[in-house]
Write an enzyme that holds these catalytic residues in place. Structure first.
Site, short mmCIF file in Angstrom:
data_model
loop_
_atom_site.label_atom_id
_atom_site.label_comp_id
_atom_site.label_asym_id
_atom_site.label_seq_id
_atom_site.Cartn_x
_atom_site.Cartn_y
_atom_site.Cartn_z
N GLY A 160 0.79 -1.23 0.00
CA GLY A 160 0.00 0.00 0.00
C GLY A 160 0.82 1.28 0.00
CG HIS A 196 1.96 -2.32 -15.31
ND1 HIS A 196 1.56 -3.53 -14.77
CD2 HIS A 196 2.98 -2.60 -16.16
CE1 HIS A 196 2.31 -4.50 -15.29
NE2 HIS A 196 3.17 -3.96 -16.13
CG ASP A 246 -1.18 -4.58 -16.82
OD1 ASP A 246 -1.83 -3.98 -15.95
OD2 ASP A 246 -0.46 -5.56 -16.57
C1 GRF Z 1 3.55 -1.26 -7.50
O1 GRF Z 1 4.80 -1.46 -8.09
C2 GRF Z 1 2.47 -1.17 -8.54
O2 GRF Z 1 2.89 -0.54 -9.71
C3 GRF Z 1 2.18 -2.60 -8.81
O3 GRF Z 1 2.24 -3.24 -7.56
C4 GRF Z 1 3.11 -2.49 -6.69
C5 GRF Z 1 2.32 -2.14 -5.48
O4 GRF Z 1 3.09 -1.52 -4.50
N1 GRF Z 1 0.93 -2.75 -9.52
P1 GRF Z 1 2.39 -0.86 -3.22
O5 GRF Z 1 1.47 -1.91 -2.63
O6 GRF Z 1 1.65 0.35 -3.68
O7 GRF Z 1 3.53 -0.53 -2.29
#
Ligand code: GRF
Length: 193
Positions: A20, A114, A150
């Protein structure tokens, strides 16, 4: 996008599955005057998501839905979104693929971040694949969500250089820092008059 009615902020739900950190960045951004959104709901498919802690820290309602029965989970989520008058969904590390039916219900109002320069490296293990492919750059992308993984319209991207001896871990760390800046920027971009 004609979602910004009057001066009220757009009620937003953030969907997470893990740490998160993007959720945290979005919450901090939402508190700024320039932010067109407020974060009113956190949704997770995983009761163990670390990111759920931000619910108590920032006093934001959280809801966990078991995706064992995806159809049912999505129905329940839609009910909750309606109840909370949510008008925008930000996927932020949400590891479940939403159905076409669900996406249709929120057409043009679901965003995702992404960790690659889409359309390159859709799906999982993006950093490992980018390094293996000997890319010079990777980065991150904020895009609208459509029914293909995506593949929705790109809103913004940020490039990050892949250095010699880069590992998936070091690259992920560098890109994550950029993700936290890019998501708010993309939101500002789509709601700019
Ligand atoms: C991020 O790298 C996002 O792009 C991908 O999953 C990861 C999530 O990270 N979809 P976080 O939970 O926001 O720290």
């Amino acid at each position: 996008m004609a979602l910004l009615i009057g001066c009220k902020k757009i009620k937003t739900a953030v969907f997470i599955s893990g740490n998160g950190s993007n959720l945290k960045a979005l919450i901090k951004f939402s508190k700024l005057k320039k932010s067109p959104i407020s974060i009113n709901l956190i949704i997770s498919n995983n009761a163990k998501s670390k990111g759920l802690n931000y619910s108590s820290i920032y006093k934001i309602k959280k809801k966990i839905f078991d995706f064992e029965n995806k159809n049912l989970a999505e129905k329940k989520i839609l009910r909750e979104l309606k109840k909370e008058k949510i008008n925008l969904i930000c996927l932020a590390g949400f590891m479940k693929i939403l159905s076409e039916k669900f996406i249709k219900n929120f057409k043009g109002k679901i965003l995702n971040i992404h960790p690659s320069l889409l359309p390159k490296f859709k799906g999982l293990n993006t950093h490992r694949r980018a390094i293996k492919n000997k890319e010079i750059y990777s980065g991150c992308t904020v895009h609208f969500v459509n029914s293909k993984l995506d593949s929705g319209k790109i809103i913004l991207q940020k490039k990050v250089k892949i250095l010699k001896n880069e590992t998936p871990k070091s690259l992920s760390k560098k890109i994550l820092v950029q993700e936290h800046k890019l998501y708010p920027k993309a939101i500002i971009k789509i709601f700019r008059h």
